[in-house]
Enzyme design. Structure first.
Site, PDB file in Angstrom:
ATOM      1  N   ILE A 132       0.585  -1.070   0.158  1.00  0.00           N
ATOM      2  CA  ILE A 132       0.367   0.312  -0.437  1.00  0.00           C
ATOM      3  C   ILE A 132       0.540   1.169   0.254  1.00  0.00           C
ATOM      4  CG2 ILE A 132      -2.103  -0.868   0.954  1.00  0.00           C
ATOM      5  CD1 ILE A 132      -0.964   0.506   3.530  1.00  0.00           C
ATOM      6  N   ASP A 133       1.974   0.911   0.328  1.00  0.00           N
ATOM      7  CA  ASP A 133       2.948   2.421   0.725  1.00  0.00           C
ATOM      8  C   ASP A 133       3.720   2.900  -0.368  1.00  0.00           C
ATOM      9  OD1 ASP A 133       2.946   1.854   3.111  1.00  0.00           O
ATOM     10  OD2 ASP A 133       4.946   0.862   3.805  1.00  0.00           O
ATOM     11  N   MET A 175      -1.259   5.510   6.770  1.00  0.00           N
ATOM     12  CA  MET A 175       0.345   5.056   6.839  1.00  0.00           C
ATOM     13  C   MET A 175       1.187   5.251   5.706  1.00  0.00           C
ATOM     14  SD  MET A 175      -0.908   0.709   7.693  1.00  0.00           S
ATOM     15  CE  MET A 175      -1.123   0.350   9.119  1.00  0.00           C
ATOM     16  N   GLY A 176       2.084   4.490   5.143  1.00  0.00           N
ATOM     17  CA  GLY A 176       3.461   4.624   4.450  1.00  0.00           C
ATOM     18  C   GLY A 176       4.497   4.301   4.520  1.00  0.00           C
ATOM     19  N   ARG A 177       4.751   4.095   5.887  1.00  0.00           N
ATOM     20  CA  ARG A 177       6.614   4.225   6.894  1.00  0.00           C
ATOM     21  C   ARG A 177       6.923   5.269   6.215  1.00  0.00           C
ATOM     22  NH1 ARG A 177       8.491  -1.782   5.802  1.00  0.00           N
ATOM     23  NH2 ARG A 177       7.468  -2.057   8.205  1.00  0.00           N
ATOM     24  N   ARG A 271      -9.163  17.081  16.892  1.00  0.00           N
ATOM     25  CA  ARG A 271      -9.867  15.443  16.796  1.00  0.00           C
ATOM     26  C   ARG A 271      -8.727  14.500  15.666  1.00  0.00           C
ATOM     27  NH1 ARG A 271     -12.088  17.308  20.454  1.00  0.00           N
ATOM     28  NH2 ARG A 271     -13.729  16.653  20.938  1.00  0.00           N
ATOM     29  N   GLN A 279      -6.616   0.290   5.994  1.00  0.00           N
ATOM     30  CA  GLN A 279      -6.247   0.675   4.712  1.00  0.00           C
ATOM     31  C   GLN A 279      -5.899  -0.254   4.282  1.00  0.00           C
ATOM     32  OE1 GLN A 279      -3.771   5.076   5.682  1.00  0.00           O
ATOM     33  NE2 GLN A 279      -3.679   3.552   6.979  1.00  0.00           N
TER      34      GLN A 279
HETATM   35  O1  F6P Z   1       4.506  -1.642   4.377  1.00  0.00           O
HETATM   36  C1  F6P Z   1       2.550  -1.414   5.311  1.00  0.00           C
HETATM   37  C2  F6P Z   1       2.371  -0.752   5.504  1.00  0.00           C
HETATM   38  O2  F6P Z   1       1.348  -1.156   5.964  1.00  0.00           O
HETATM   39  C3  F6P Z   1       3.455   0.412   6.500  1.00  0.00           C
HETATM   40  O3  F6P Z   1       2.400   1.327   6.076  1.00  0.00           O
HETATM   41  C4  F6P Z   1       2.863   0.178   7.899  1.00  0.00           C
HETATM   42  O4  F6P Z   1       3.828   1.263   9.219  1.00  0.00           O
HETATM   43  C5  F6P Z   1       3.542  -1.080   8.274  1.00  0.00           C
HETATM   44  O5  F6P Z   1       2.739  -1.824   7.530  1.00  0.00           O
HETATM   45  C6  F6P Z   1       2.532  -1.570   9.542  1.00  0.00           C
HETATM   46  O6  F6P Z   1       3.104  -2.897   9.835  1.00  0.00           O
HETATM   47  P1  F6P Z   1       2.014  -4.156  10.860  1.00  0.00           P
HETATM   48  O7  F6P Z   1       0.765  -4.883   9.735  1.00  0.00           O
HETATM   49  O8  F6P Z   1       3.070  -4.986  11.319  1.00  0.00           O
HETATM   50  O9  F6P Z   1       1.598  -3.355  11.937  1.00  0.00           O
END
Ligand code: F6P
Length: 347
Positions: A132-133, A175-177, A271, A279
């Protein structure tokens, strides 16, 4: 090149799941069977090879899977290079399973392992980029991204109306790391008033100034989209002690801290919505189903042409092959031009 029919093709899905994984698996099975080959599913990513945990995959098994979220093969963040013993078991099982090829469907970590197994051990590996990132290099898009952006955009649309009614600041953490693809695309699509991404460090001062400009223009509510990995001066550097087997920190929490700080500074009630794993769940969009299917059929083609060490990639609307090693050498950042485009709509 003629097809060497009758191959045993292994398939695994590793890393965080994402919508479209089952569509790729289905496409690989359908195309391989058409060519007279058989597909062996490996459970839970690289763990399945370390433990020799496999299942056969036939046309009946993948029937209807194009619309299913998650992965029918299960997934894990197992890193076989983490310990010599694990690597040894992986190499032994590779011999035992007698696979002619392996298709690894994953992001930077899973594909990084695949690239090493190809370059250091000569494994016949082909990669398919998922996440998804959208941060895998050498491809314009990974499947799963479109679905995540659609979910985040719908959430922003819904937050717009409640933000307007209460004249509040709504902070949406996505998300998106370490990249801001989801934040930038969903923020642009949802008409966000400020977007914070890792590629463009910002500060609490700058954010408050943007919100103040907006207030002076007569708009008492605002939508602020923040990527989980954003760098914002003026906020504490909260670091998580939890890391995965690849050394990645578990991100999340910036939204709450940002909302608290901005509320204190501006006096505007804030908020927070943390979209989190919503996502990644559920059915893929039509776009992701098609992209995943194209990647799967193409990857099967690469296997049957013995074009190993390659990854299926999207370039200018066409599926092409790129070097796996190049694809994992770095992650793909949001280009500055795209972020600047979103800035036109800030405030
Ligand atoms: O790499 C996909 C991702 O959803 C990132 O966006 C997020 O930081 C990470 O994985 C979350 O990982 P987990 O599913 O281990 O909590």
């Amino acid at each position: 090149m003629s097809d060497p029919a009758g191959l045993r093709v292994g398939v695994l899905t590793g890393g965080g799941d994402c919508p479209g994984l089952n569509a790729v698996i289905r496409a690989i099975v359908r195309d391989s069977e058409r060519r007279g080959s058989r597909v062996v599913g490996i459970r839970e990513g690289w763990r399945g090879l370390v433990e020799a945990d496999t299942r056969s995959l036939s046309r009946d098994d993948v029937s209807g899977m194009i619309r299913e979220g998650g992965t029918m093969l299960l997934t894990s963040r197992t890193n076989p290079f983490r310990a010599p013993k694990t690597l040894e078991r992986l190499l032994e099982n590779w011999e035992r399973l007698a696979l002619d090829a392996l298709i690894a469907i994953g992001g930077e970590d899973t594909l990084g392992v695949a690239a090493r197994l190809h370059s250091e051990y000569g494994w016949p590996v082909v990669g398919v980029p998922k996440t998804i990132d959208n941060d895998v290099a050498c491809t314009e898009l990974t499947f799963g991204f479109d679905t995540a952006v659609s979910i985040a955009t719908e959430a922003i649309d819904r937050l717009q109306t409640t933000a307007g009614s209460h004249q509040r600041l709504m902070v949406v953490e996505v998300m998106g790391r370490h990249t801001g693809w989801i934040a930038t695309w969903a923020g642009l699509a949802g008409g966000a008033d400020v977007i914070c991404i890792p590629e463009r460090p910002t500060s609490v001062d700058e954010i408050c100034e943007r919100l103040e400009q907006r207030r002076r223009a007569g708009r008492g509510f605002a939508i602020l989209v923040v990527a989980e990995g954003a760098h914002i001066r003026g906020l504490g550097e909260a670091r998580s002690a939890r890391t995965d087997e690849f050394g990645h920190e578990l991100l999340g929490g910036v939204g709450h801290e940002l909302a608290r700080t901005v509320e204190r500074r501006t006096g505007v009630e804030a908020r927070v919505t943390v979209l989190g794993h919503i996502q990644r769940g559920g059915t893929p969009t039509a776009f992701d189903r098609v992209l995943a299917t194209r990647y799967g059929v193409y990857a099967s083609g690469l296997v049957h042409e013995a074009a190993f060490g390659q990854m299926a990639a999207l370039k200018a609307g066409t599926i092409v092959s790129v070097s796996l090693e190049e694809a994992v050498a770095e992650t793909k950042a949001v280009p500055l031009e795209l972020y600047e485009l979103s800035e036109v709509f800030f405030g």
